[in-house]
Design a protein around this motif. Structure first.
Motif, PDB file in Angstrom:
ATOM      1  N   LYS A 189       0.267   8.933  -3.303  1.00 23.57           N
ATOM      2  CA  LYS A 189       0.210   7.630  -3.973  1.00 23.57           C
ATOM      3  C   LYS A 189      -0.134   6.489  -3.027  1.00 23.57           C
ATOM      4  O   LYS A 189      -0.591   5.428  -3.468  1.00 23.57           O
ATOM      5  N   SER A 190       0.095   6.660  -1.732  1.00 24.40           N
ATOM      6  CA  SER A 190      -0.103   5.568  -0.779  1.00 24.40           C
ATOM      7  C   SER A 190      -1.588   5.364  -0.471  1.00 24.40           C
ATOM      8  O   SER A 190      -2.405   6.285  -0.596  1.00 24.40           O
ATOM      9  N   LEU A 191      -1.914   4.153  -0.044  1.00 22.26           N
ATOM     10  CA  LEU A 191      -3.265   3.830   0.391  1.00 22.26           C
ATOM     11  C   LEU A 191      -3.366   4.046   1.894  1.00 22.26           C
ATOM     12  O   LEU A 191      -2.441   3.721   2.637  1.00 22.26           O
ATOM     13  N   HIS A 249      -3.392   3.273  -9.604  1.00 23.81           N
ATOM     14  CA  HIS A 249      -2.872   4.589  -9.979  1.00 23.81           C
ATOM     15  C   HIS A 249      -3.854   5.661  -9.533  1.00 23.81           C
ATOM     16  O   HIS A 249      -5.022   5.649  -9.942  1.00 23.81           O
ATOM     17  N   LEU A 250      -3.377   6.576  -8.706  1.00 29.03           N
ATOM     18  CA  LEU A 250      -4.223   7.662  -8.232  1.00 29.03           C
ATOM     19  C   LEU A 250      -4.121   8.868  -9.166  1.00 29.03           C
ATOM     20  O   LEU A 250      -5.110   9.348  -9.689  1.00 29.03           O
ATOM     21  N   ALA A 252       3.952   4.144  -1.002  1.00 31.55           N
ATOM     22  CA  ALA A 252       4.658   4.739  -2.136  1.00 31.55           C
ATOM     23  C   ALA A 252       5.360   5.991  -1.657  1.00 31.55           C
ATOM     24  O   ALA A 252       4.908   6.654  -0.716  1.00 31.55           O
ATOM     25  N   SER A 296      -0.792  -3.441  -5.749  1.00 31.77           N
ATOM     26  CA  SER A 296       0.192  -2.489  -5.248  1.00 31.77           C
ATOM     27  C   SER A 296      -0.135  -1.073  -5.685  1.00 31.77           C
ATOM     28  O   SER A 296      -0.731  -0.836  -6.739  1.00 31.77           O
ATOM     29  N   SER A 297       0.282  -0.130  -4.851  1.00 37.44           N
ATOM     30  CA  SER A 297       0.314   1.263  -5.266  1.00 37.44           C
ATOM     31  C   SER A 297       1.317   1.419  -6.404  1.00 37.44           C
ATOM     32  O   SER A 297       2.092   0.500  -6.703  1.00 37.44           O
ATOM     33  N   ASP A 298       1.308   2.584  -7.043  1.00 32.08           N
ATOM     34  CA  ASP A 298       2.294   2.898  -8.080  1.00 32.08           C
ATOM     35  C   ASP A 298       3.636   3.109  -7.397  1.00 32.08           C
ATOM     36  O   ASP A 298       3.884   4.151  -6.795  1.00 32.08           O
ATOM     37  N   SER A 299       4.522   2.115  -7.482  1.00 29.70           N
ATOM     38  CA  SER A 299       5.747   2.120  -6.674  1.00 29.70           C
ATOM     39  C   SER A 299       6.764   1.153  -7.248  1.00 29.70           C
ATOM     40  O   SER A 299       6.461   0.366  -8.153  1.00 29.70           O
ATOM     41  N   PRO A 328       0.790  -1.242   0.000  1.00 28.31           N
ATOM     42  CA  PRO A 328       0.000   0.000   0.000  1.00 28.31           C
ATOM     43  C   PRO A 328       0.813   1.278   0.000  1.00 28.31           C
ATOM     44  O   PRO A 328       0.240   2.372  -0.053  1.00 28.31           O
ATOM     45  N   PRO A 366      -8.520   8.722  -5.415  1.00 31.63           N
ATOM     46  CA  PRO A 366      -8.340   7.521  -4.588  1.00 31.63           C
ATOM     47  C   PRO A 366      -9.542   6.592  -4.704  1.00 31.63           C
ATOM     48  O   PRO A 366     -10.672   7.036  -4.949  1.00 31.63           O
TER      49      PRO A 366
END
Length: 330
Positions: free
Chosen positions: A189-191, A272-273, A184, A251-254, A182, A311
């Motif tokens: 970008k993180s959840l 992707h946010l 980044a 996964s987050s964009d990372s 989650p 989000p």
């Protein structure tokens, strides 16, 4: 007497994790075409595990930027720069495309200094040769443009030669699991915790799959029994081991998202946010992307996916948990 010295290439791509992964197909293709070429990779110590042991790489040149601060750091930097120029490569390829990396390329003393046309900070002024690329293309595609410039055939399938891995001590491999990454580094970008818990509810609603949380970020407590939080507890090789054995990864964009794609493309979804999935998302068409409430294989993306996103709601995160289970069972 004819020289038997092998051709030497210095590749400059110090960071970050995702960018280092994206550059792997370049060195694999060069090595396949010119197997006797000696290739060294300049990168930050944090990512050395990704390339050391790679058959295409003869040696790594570590760039410990954190040790170059203050007066004593300047002295260490001067010594390091002297080492950089001692090897005398025949060619330096700057894939980082920043002023500092271009300076390193020049200091290396290589007669050929190659960079990309989308390089920034005025670094193109220091590149002796410029490879024309489309700045809207995916990073892997842009980096592979160097091959055309060198007269090397493009690979049918880019090769991401990742190292052998191992699982962390105490990790249970007896039952299947999905991975959630989650975190980044990029802002926004993180959840958040609510999204994470909603994803877990989606997984547990229709399966007995475990949820494995990985990455580097603020720890969360009081998870349900079927959730294992391995965040902040694994090194790179252990993370690779967990991702390799996963039934599905979200996964987050990372960087770890790109790692998961390179390991098992059809079993990875990237959330992707605000970033552009066609430029910085999963490379392979068999991977999946979520953005603005929609999920699609990468092969189905078009320019409408490039814009700013939002989000996911908790209900959408729950649905992604269910999606991960369904794809993991296939």
């Amino acid at each position: 007497m004819k020289s038997t010295r092998r051709m030497r290439i210095l590749l400059i791509k110090p960071s970050s994790m995702g960018d280092v992964i994206h550059a792997l197909p370049v060195v694999s293709a060069i090595h396949r075409h010119y197997p006797d070429t000696e290739i060294r990779w300049l990168l930050q110590p944090a990512w050395r595990m990704l390339v050391e042991g790679n058959p295409a790489i003869s040696e790594t040149v570590l760039f410990p930027r954190d040790k170059f601060h203050g007066p004593s750091g300047w002295l260490r930097a001067i010594s390091w720069l002297r080492i950089l120029g001692d090897w005398k490569p025949d060619m330096t390829i700057d894939l980082q495309g920043l002023l500092r990396s271009a300076l390193f390329a020049r200091i290396s003393g290589a007669p050929r200094v190659i960079g990309l046309s989308d390089a920034r900070e005025g670094s193109t002024l220091l590149h002796g040769e410029r490879v024309k690329v489309n700045r809207h293309d995916h990073a892997v595609t842009r980096y592979l443009g160097v091959l055309d410039h060198l007269g090397i055939p493009q690979p049918q399938a880019p090769e991401f030669a990742l190292p052998e891995s191992h699982l962390p001590a105490g990790f249970d491999t007896t039952s299947p699991y999905v991975v959630l990454h989650p975190y980044a580094r990029g802002k926004g970008k993180s959840l958040d915790e609510g999204m994470i818990r909603a994803f877990i509810r989606g997984v547990t609603a229709q399966s007995e799959y475990r949820v494995i949380i990985v990455g580097r970020g603020k720890p969360i407590t009081d998870f349900p029994q079927n959730v294992e939080d391995w965040s902040n507890r694994t090194d790179l090789l252990e993370l690779i081991g967990i991702l390799r054995a996963s039934s599905f990864t979200v996964s987050s964009d990372s960087g770890p998202m790109h790692l998961a794609v390179a390991l098992n493309s059809s079993k990875t979804l990237a959330i992707h946010l605000w970033s552009d999935p066609l430029k910085v998302g999963p490379f392979f068409g068999s991977s999946f992307v979520w953005k603005n409430g929609k999920t699609s294989p990468v092969s189905g993306l078009d320019d409408s996916w490039r814009g700013i996103g939002r989000p996911p709601t908790h209900q959408e995160m729950k649905a992604l948990g269910q999606f991960a289970v369904a794809k993991g069972m296939n």
